[in-house]
Design an enzyme around this catalytic site. Sequence first.
Site, PDB file in Angstrom:
ATOM      1  CG  HIS A   1       4.779  -1.534   6.753  1.00  0.00           C
ATOM      2  ND1 HIS A   1       4.653  -0.364   6.032  1.00  0.00           N
ATOM      3  CD2 HIS A   1       5.100  -2.499   5.848  1.00  0.00           C
ATOM      4  CE1 HIS A   1       4.892  -0.610   4.758  1.00  0.00           C
ATOM      5  NE2 HIS A   1       5.172  -1.898   4.606  1.00  0.00           N
TER       6      HIS A   1
ATOM      7  CG  HIS B   1       1.791  -6.649  -0.535  1.00  0.00           C
ATOM      8  ND1 HIS B   1       3.027  -6.449   0.010  1.00  0.00           N
ATOM      9  CD2 HIS B   1       1.571  -5.621  -1.384  1.00  0.00           C
ATOM     10  CE1 HIS B   1       3.524  -5.327  -0.486  1.00  0.00           C
ATOM     11  NE2 HIS B   1       2.668  -4.816  -1.325  1.00  0.00           N
TER      12      HIS B   1
ATOM     13  CG  ASP C   1       6.930  -0.001   2.235  1.00  0.00           C
ATOM     14  OD1 ASP C   1       7.271  -1.202   2.140  1.00  0.00           O
ATOM     15  OD2 ASP C   1       5.750   0.366   2.076  1.00  0.00           O
TER      16      ASP C   1
ATOM     17  CG  HIS D   1       2.388  -4.436  -6.643  1.00  0.00           C
ATOM     18  ND1 HIS D   1       2.262  -5.650  -6.020  1.00  0.00           N
ATOM     19  CD2 HIS D   1       2.735  -3.551  -5.673  1.00  0.00           C
ATOM     20  CE1 HIS D   1       2.533  -5.508  -4.722  1.00  0.00           C
ATOM     21  NE2 HIS D   1       2.833  -4.240  -4.503  1.00  0.00           N
TER      22      HIS D   1
ATOM     23  CG  ASP E   1       1.257  -0.956  -3.574  1.00  0.00           C
ATOM     24  OD1 ASP E   1       0.617  -1.768  -2.901  1.00  0.00           O
ATOM     25  OD2 ASP E   1       2.477  -1.055  -3.801  1.00  0.00           O
TER      26      ASP E   1
ATOM     27  CG  HIS F   1       1.328   1.251   4.614  1.00  0.00           C
ATOM     28  ND1 HIS F   1       1.185   0.074   5.312  1.00  0.00           N
ATOM     29  CD2 HIS F   1       1.920   0.920   3.444  1.00  0.00           C
ATOM     30  CE1 HIS F   1       1.675  -0.918   4.607  1.00  0.00           C
ATOM     31  NE2 HIS F   1       2.129  -0.442   3.460  1.00  0.00           N
TER      32      HIS F   1
ATOM     33  CG  ASP G   1       2.868  -4.292   3.308  1.00  0.00           C
ATOM     34  OD1 ASP G   1       2.398  -3.298   2.737  1.00  0.00           O
ATOM     35  OD2 ASP G   1       4.084  -4.469   3.503  1.00  0.00           O
TER      36      ASP G   1
ATOM     37  CG  HIS H   1       7.533  -5.467   3.270  1.00  0.00           C
ATOM     38  ND1 HIS H   1       7.171  -4.169   3.517  1.00  0.00           N
ATOM     39  CD2 HIS H   1       8.740  -5.639   3.881  1.00  0.00           C
ATOM     40  CE1 HIS H   1       8.111  -3.565   4.224  1.00  0.00           C
ATOM     41  NE2 HIS H   1       9.079  -4.436   4.456  1.00  0.00           N
TER      42      HIS H   1
ATOM     43  NE  ARG I   1      10.730  -3.946   0.620  1.00  0.00           N
ATOM     44  CZ  ARG I   1       9.703  -4.483  -0.028  1.00  0.00           C
ATOM     45  NH1 ARG I   1       8.491  -3.985   0.116  1.00  0.00           N
ATOM     46  NH2 ARG I   1       9.866  -5.520  -0.797  1.00  0.00           N
TER      47      ARG I   1
ATOM     48  CD1 TRP J   1      -2.220  -1.706   2.440  1.00  0.00           C
ATOM     49  CD2 TRP J   1      -3.156  -1.008   0.548  1.00  0.00           C
ATOM     50  NE1 TRP J   1      -3.418  -2.361   2.273  1.00  0.00           N
ATOM     51  CE2 TRP J   1      -4.006  -1.961   1.125  1.00  0.00           C
ATOM     52  CE3 TRP J   1      -3.549  -0.423  -0.662  1.00  0.00           C
ATOM     53  CZ2 TRP J   1      -5.219  -2.347   0.541  1.00  0.00           C
ATOM     54  CZ3 TRP J   1      -4.746  -0.820  -1.246  1.00  0.00           C
ATOM     55  CH2 TRP J   1      -5.562  -1.762  -0.643  1.00  0.00           C
TER      56      TRP J   1
HETATM   57 ZN   LIG Z   1       5.432  -3.030   2.779  1.00  0.00          ZN
END
Ligand SMILES: [Zn+2]
Length: 291
Positions: A134, A144, A64, A167, A171, A25, A138, A79, A67, A20
């Site tokens: 988070h 996801h 996000d 995607h 998102d 989020h 997700d 995720h 990572r 997202w």
């Molecule tokens: Zn994520």
Amino acid sequence: MKLQAVTPVILTLLPVTTAWGTLGHTTVAYIASNLVTPPTTLLFQDLLYNSSEHYLARVATWADSFRYTSAGRFSAKLHYIDAQDDPPERCGVQMKRDCGEGCIIGGIGNYTRLLLDPSTPRGLRNMAAKFIVHFLGDIHQPLHTESLLRGGNSIAVLFNTHITNLHHVWDTSIPESHVGGYSLPFAQSWAANLTDSILYGRYKTQAESEWLKGMSLGDPEGSALIWAGESNAFVCSTVLPEGKEGVEGVELSGKYFENAVPAVESLVARAGFRLAEWLDLIALGVERDEL
Ligand SMILES: [Zn+2]
Ligand SMILES: *[C@@H]1O[C@H](CO)[C@@H](O)[C@H](O)[C@H]1NC(C)=O
Ligand SMILES: *[C@@H]1O[C@H](CO)[C@@H](O)[C@H](O)[C@H]1NC(C)=O
Ligand SMILES: *[C@@H]1O[C@H](CO)[C@@H](O)[C@H](O)[C@H]1NC(C)=O
């Protein structure tokens, strides 16, 4: 000048999978902060070092960024879960088949247990709280929970005449186009509407009777697997009802968008509702340990 020359290279290195986007989020986080009990608010305001109403929203996208750092590289696979199903004919998530070397189910399990363990050092508890906020977002993004063409990252589509991928449309494009912006005030106002629908409106019955089913702090993996299965079912019903062929190269800002909005709203609402309950359960567990 130098910066300009470098920019295109940086652009091509930008992450394709962001979950997202910011709006999804932060909206999930605001719904949760609207719904948690006062002791939960105090616990997480303390853990997250922020006593404002934004204490959850401001950390909702931290994972996000993390990572893509060297310290956070290990967390990239947490995720999502790559369901090896066959949409639109067959959807479904299976832990053994789909979790690989670690996935969002294990991430939710491990960081929930760390939060509950009184011996977890404070720095790690802070990180665990940010991961939980988070990951509960997700796991409610259907793509996801899907392996097909890298969760839709490799399916080229159009949105408002711009070339993008499926995607990213789920998102970001659909939520932002629906709400009109992505900054915190937009998220807060969307969250206020969805919170209202949960407490008094169109989600009230469903939320009370279905959205907490199977949820247990004693079995975080089992709980997360239920949420993943539910959002994965949207891949067959709403994301890819006619398979890849139905969306590839297609403009999705019209009918497809209109059909997707109720699903996105419902998924964001249930993510926020479940996050609130999960944080409440954690706060109760922590309190019991401290007695
Ligand atoms: Zn994520
Ligand atoms: C809390 O978060 C808000 C939103 O990010 C920020 O404006 C504020 O300065 C923060 N407060 C503290 C004490 O860090
Ligand atoms: C969860 O923790 C266990 C035990 O430390 C570890 O083996 C596993 O890799 C972790 N899983 C994830 C997804 O982090
Ligand atoms: C919130 O609800 C109001 C009243 O129904 C509506 O006008 C507004 O567009 C909604 N905002 C969002 C972001 O959903």
